[in-house]
Design an enzyme around this catalytic site. Structure first.
Site, mmCIF file in Angstrom:
data_model
loop_
_atom_site.group_PDB
_atom_site.id
_atom_site.type_symbol
_atom_site.label_atom_id
_atom_site.label_comp_id
_atom_site.label_asym_id
_atom_site.label_seq_id
_atom_site.Cartn_x
_atom_site.Cartn_y
_atom_site.Cartn_z
ATOM 1 N N GLU A 131 -36.211 28.493 37.652
ATOM 2 C CA GLU A 131 -35.636 29.171 38.502
ATOM 3 C C GLU A 131 -34.258 29.862 38.133
ATOM 4 O O GLU A 131 -33.981 31.284 38.621
ATOM 5 C CB GLU A 131 -35.135 28.488 39.721
ATOM 6 C CG GLU A 131 -34.381 28.803 40.870
ATOM 7 C CD GLU A 131 -35.131 29.926 41.711
ATOM 8 O OE1 GLU A 131 -36.275 29.546 42.171
ATOM 9 O OE2 GLU A 131 -35.085 31.157 41.613
ATOM 10 N N ILE A 138 -29.248 32.644 42.115
ATOM 11 C CA ILE A 138 -29.823 33.182 43.154
ATOM 12 C C ILE A 138 -31.238 32.518 43.340
ATOM 13 O O ILE A 138 -32.070 33.055 42.406
ATOM 14 C CB ILE A 138 -30.052 34.792 43.412
ATOM 15 C CG1 ILE A 138 -28.516 35.412 43.049
ATOM 16 C CG2 ILE A 138 -30.673 35.065 44.575
ATOM 17 C CD1 ILE A 138 -28.552 36.780 42.936
ATOM 18 N N ASP A 203 -32.483 42.559 28.963
ATOM 19 C CA ASP A 203 -31.925 41.437 29.664
ATOM 20 C C ASP A 203 -32.815 41.617 31.271
ATOM 21 O O ASP A 203 -33.400 40.665 31.649
ATOM 22 C CB ASP A 203 -30.517 41.069 30.006
ATOM 23 C CG ASP A 203 -30.305 39.919 31.046
ATOM 24 O OD1 ASP A 203 -30.335 38.750 30.636
ATOM 25 O OD2 ASP A 203 -29.805 40.372 32.080
ATOM 26 N N LYS A 207 -36.292 39.817 33.083
ATOM 27 C CA LYS A 207 -36.186 39.260 34.264
ATOM 28 C C LYS A 207 -37.133 39.906 35.222
ATOM 29 O O LYS A 207 -37.872 39.252 35.824
ATOM 30 C CB LYS A 207 -34.741 39.385 34.857
ATOM 31 C CG LYS A 207 -33.814 38.571 34.339
ATOM 32 C CD LYS A 207 -32.307 38.825 34.556
ATOM 33 C CE LYS A 207 -31.288 37.970 33.806
ATOM 34 N NZ LYS A 207 -30.010 38.440 34.029
ATOM 35 N N GLY A 304 -23.194 32.913 35.009
ATOM 36 C CA GLY A 304 -21.973 31.822 35.149
ATOM 37 C C GLY A 304 -22.364 30.134 35.074
ATOM 38 O O GLY A 304 -23.423 30.040 35.594
HETATM 39 P P1 NAP Z 1 -24.644 28.912 25.151
HETATM 40 O O1 NAP Z 1 -23.293 28.937 25.606
HETATM 41 O O2 NAP Z 1 -24.989 29.719 23.797
HETATM 42 O O3 NAP Z 1 -25.188 27.408 24.636
HETATM 43 C C1 NAP Z 1 -26.128 27.062 23.741
HETATM 44 C C2 NAP Z 1 -25.977 25.708 23.694
HETATM 45 O O4 NAP Z 1 -27.154 25.322 22.910
HETATM 46 C C3 NAP Z 1 -24.958 25.200 22.821
HETATM 47 O O5 NAP Z 1 -24.412 24.049 23.151
HETATM 48 C C4 NAP Z 1 -25.657 25.056 21.254
HETATM 49 O O6 NAP Z 1 -24.877 24.008 20.707
HETATM 50 C C5 NAP Z 1 -26.876 24.661 21.640
HETATM 51 N N1 NAP Z 1 -27.692 25.072 20.545
HETATM 52 C C6 NAP Z 1 -28.357 26.355 20.492
HETATM 53 N N2 NAP Z 1 -29.192 26.152 19.367
HETATM 54 C C7 NAP Z 1 -29.432 24.964 18.930
HETATM 55 C C8 NAP Z 1 -30.167 24.278 17.968
HETATM 56 N N3 NAP Z 1 -30.901 25.206 17.136
HETATM 57 N N4 NAP Z 1 -29.817 22.935 17.589
HETATM 58 C C9 NAP Z 1 -29.210 22.547 18.748
HETATM 59 N N5 NAP Z 1 -28.499 22.852 19.514
HETATM 60 C C10 NAP Z 1 -28.301 24.386 19.860
HETATM 61 O O7 NAP Z 1 -25.921 29.482 26.107
HETATM 62 P P2 NAP Z 1 -25.970 29.455 27.568
HETATM 63 O O8 NAP Z 1 -24.884 30.937 28.045
HETATM 64 O O9 NAP Z 1 -25.385 28.258 28.122
HETATM 65 O O10 NAP Z 1 -27.266 30.027 27.913
HETATM 66 C C11 NAP Z 1 -28.313 28.853 27.781
HETATM 67 C C12 NAP Z 1 -29.663 29.423 28.469
HETATM 68 O O11 NAP Z 1 -29.303 29.769 29.770
HETATM 69 C C13 NAP Z 1 -30.037 30.719 27.800
HETATM 70 O O12 NAP Z 1 -31.676 30.926 27.760
HETATM 71 C C14 NAP Z 1 -29.625 31.953 28.861
HETATM 72 O O13 NAP Z 1 -30.285 33.102 28.765
HETATM 73 C C15 NAP Z 1 -29.763 31.267 30.067
HETATM 74 N N6 NAP Z 1 -28.865 31.900 31.124
HETATM 75 C C16 NAP Z 1 -27.481 31.628 31.046
HETATM 76 C C17 NAP Z 1 -26.781 32.273 32.052
HETATM 77 C C18 NAP Z 1 -25.150 32.095 31.876
HETATM 78 O O14 NAP Z 1 -24.529 32.490 32.594
HETATM 79 N N7 NAP Z 1 -24.614 31.784 30.731
HETATM 80 C C19 NAP Z 1 -27.265 32.625 33.175
HETATM 81 C C20 NAP Z 1 -28.680 32.729 33.285
HETATM 82 C C21 NAP Z 1 -29.377 32.179 32.507
HETATM 83 P P3 NAP Z 1 -23.210 24.067 20.188
HETATM 84 O O15 NAP Z 1 -22.414 23.928 21.515
HETATM 85 O O16 NAP Z 1 -23.240 22.901 19.363
HETATM 86 O O17 NAP Z 1 -22.997 25.133 19.483
HETATM 87 N N1 HSE Z 2 -26.140 38.506 30.836
HETATM 88 C C1 HSE Z 2 -26.618 38.529 31.891
HETATM 89 C C2 HSE Z 2 -26.013 39.298 32.816
HETATM 90 C C3 HSE Z 2 -26.229 36.892 32.272
HETATM 91 O O1 HSE Z 2 -25.106 40.038 32.656
HETATM 92 O O2 HSE Z 2 -26.324 39.363 34.012
HETATM 93 C C4 HSE Z 2 -27.375 35.994 31.968
HETATM 94 O O3 HSE Z 2 -28.733 36.317 32.698
#
Ligand code: NAP
Ligand code: HSE
Length: 429
Positions: A131, A138, A203, A207, A304
């Site tokens: 999701e 959303i 991106d 989606k 977020g």
């Molecule tokens: P992030 O802040 O970069 O966090 C990634 C995490 O994964 C970190 O804790 C990192 O470890 C760990 N990691 C990455 N590669 C690794 C590896 N090879 N081995 C072990 N640990 C590893 O990413 P995020 O923003 O949370 O996003 C995560 C996912 O959610 C992505 O697919 C993103 O597209 C999706 N997403 C994010 C958002 C958003 O608002 N951020 C929204 C929708 C979807 P360390 O902390 O030790 O570096």
């Molecule tokens: N980078 C994306 C955005 C967030 O700005 O909407 C993660 O999907």
């Protein structure tokens, strides 16, 4: 019920992982009531266990060994919030093969490898939920798969990238340039350090590939999504659009008609009274049209820590309920059809065209002649301002075939009286 509790393994503890941890901890009692058993995080995979995560984590919770989660027989559900394709895909497939249900927020992985992940889930009697991969907090995947499943979906139009929506809003409301708006988005932590995936539309395209696949029950690959980012949008275009009663948005558009489906991501002029027009700043919204339900719209935070984790934990709770009842396949793949995806040249829309031309008699007539010869019918022509020998004109076409418009533009660019085709933006009425 064969289990009395559900154990979760978290792959990643960045923005989203932290939110998942917080929600499962802070709302533990309510989640237990709703699921029918406690849901606890048993292990968390990170790269750097010494990093300060702003949380008090119990001793031994963090690991740098994926096997501690994937091969742990006590873990029922694996949550993948690492991001990127590898090693996320490898770990996800290994987890599914170990019979663990998988929850992921990873649009890159689902858009490119959804089929093999669903296959692995099916073969191993477990579930796959994603999701949060589209529009963060959303709900849209489950509504399309379940609540709206009775419909033939005709069209999905969405603002599915928060960074670009923030930038376009600031350019429109404060007259910021593209670079200024991007710098602001980066300073506020909305845009990535390398914002290419946001501003070039990748991106949003991922989606939309996921949304279109679910809406039309056919697998739409990333390569089938037409893609154009917002890098060419200027404050002039936004100003002229406003004069014509339009706003400029980066839209994801998926439509089905008798001659096939079309999926595209590009900036577009949207009428000011369209339900998506007032969706500003980092907000996302998705407008769905179905043959039975009519129009519905989903609005909220597309990214977020807590909004995204809200969707992830909702998925964890569904996976937990199925695990407790020892059932699976409840979230199976819905791409049972094979539909024709039209090439962009065969789609049709209206266009806004801004030209810089020589300011002398007959110039407009020569341009109109080329458009007419290529079956491009003009709806309006406005001469904006004249500087010395040059004039800026803004044309809006009626609905025309993309191929015809591009053929006409190729000729117009070569006319000696045309200094520049400054911009071409589709108009979505
Ligand atoms: P992030 O802040 O970069 O966090 C990634 C995490 O994964 C970190 O804790 C990192 O470890 C760990 N990691 C990455 N590669 C690794 C590896 N090879 N081995 C072990 N640990 C590893 O990413 P995020 O923003 O949370 O996003 C995560 C996912 O959610 C992505 O697919 C993103 O597209 C999706 N997403 C994010 C958002 C958003 O608002 N951020 C929204 C929708 C979807 P360390 O902390 O030790 O570096
Ligand atoms: N980078 C994306 C955005 C967030 O700005 O909407 C993660 O999907």
């Amino acid at each position: 019920m064969s289990k009395s509790k559900i154990n979760v393994g978290l792959l990643g503890m960045g923005t989203v992982g932290r939110g998942v941890y917080r929600i499962l901890k802070d709302n533990r009692a309510g989640i237990e009531q709703k699921v029918g058993a406690p849901v606890d995080i048993k292990k968390i995979l990170v790269r750097d266990p010494d990093k300060d995560r702003g949380l008090e984590l119990e001793q031994g919770l963090l690991t740098t060994e994926a096997g501690d989660i994937i091969n742990n027989p006590d873990i029922d559900i694996v949550v993948e919030v690492l991001g990127g394709i590898n090693p996320a895909l490898e770990y996800s497939l290994r987890a599914l093969k170990q019979g663990k249900s998988l929850v992921t927020a990873n649009k890159d992985m689902i858009a490119a490898h959804g089929k093999e992940l669903f296959q692995a889930a099916g073969e191993n009697g477990c579930d796959l939920f994603f999701e949060a991969s589209v529009a963060g907090g959303i709900p849209i995947i489950r509504p399309l798969k379940e609540c709206l499943a009775a419909n033939r979906i005709r069209q999905v139009i969405g603002i599915v990238n928060g960074t670009t929506n923030y930038m376009l809003t600031r350019m429109s409301k404060e007259g910021l340039t593209f670079d200024e708006a991007l710098a602001q988005a980066q300073a506020l932590g909305y845009a990535e350090a390398d914002p290419t995936a946001d501003v070039a539309g990748h991106d949003a395209a991922r989606k939309m590939a996921i949304i279109a696949s679910i809406a039309f029950n056919t697998r739409v690959s990333l390569e089938q999504v037409f893609l154009e980012g917002i890098t060419r949008i200027t404050t002039e275009d936004i100003k002229y659009a406003a004069e014509l009663n339009y706003v400029v948005k980066l839209l994801g558009i998926a439509k089905e008609s008798d001659d096939g489906i079309e999926v595209r991501v590009h900036p577009a002029l949207l009428p000011e009274d369209h339900p998506l027009a007032p969706v500003d700043d980092v907000y996302n919204a998705i407008h769905v049209s179905g043959d039975a339900v009519g129009d519905v719209m989903f609005f909220g935070r597309g990214a977020g820590e807590l909004p995204t984790a809200s969707a992830v934990v909702g998925d964890v709770m569904s996976a937990a309920r199925y695990k407790l009842r020892d059932v699976s396949g409840m979230s199976s793949c819905t791409c049972y059809g094979e539909k024709y995806v039209k090439p962009m040249g065969l789609t049709s829309t209206k266009y806004y065209i801004r030209l810089n031309v020589a300011d002398r008699p007959g110039v407009l007539a020569s341009i109109a002649f080329v458009f007419g010869n290529n079956d491009v019918s003009l709806a309006s022509v406005i001469q904006k301002h004249t500087t010395g020998q040059a004039a800026e004109i803004v044309l809006v076409t009626h609905r025309v075939l993309e191929k015809n418009l591009q053929d006409a533009l190729r000729i117009i660019k070569e006319l000696s009286t045309v200094n520049e085709v400054s911009n071409v933006i589709r108009v979505e009425d």
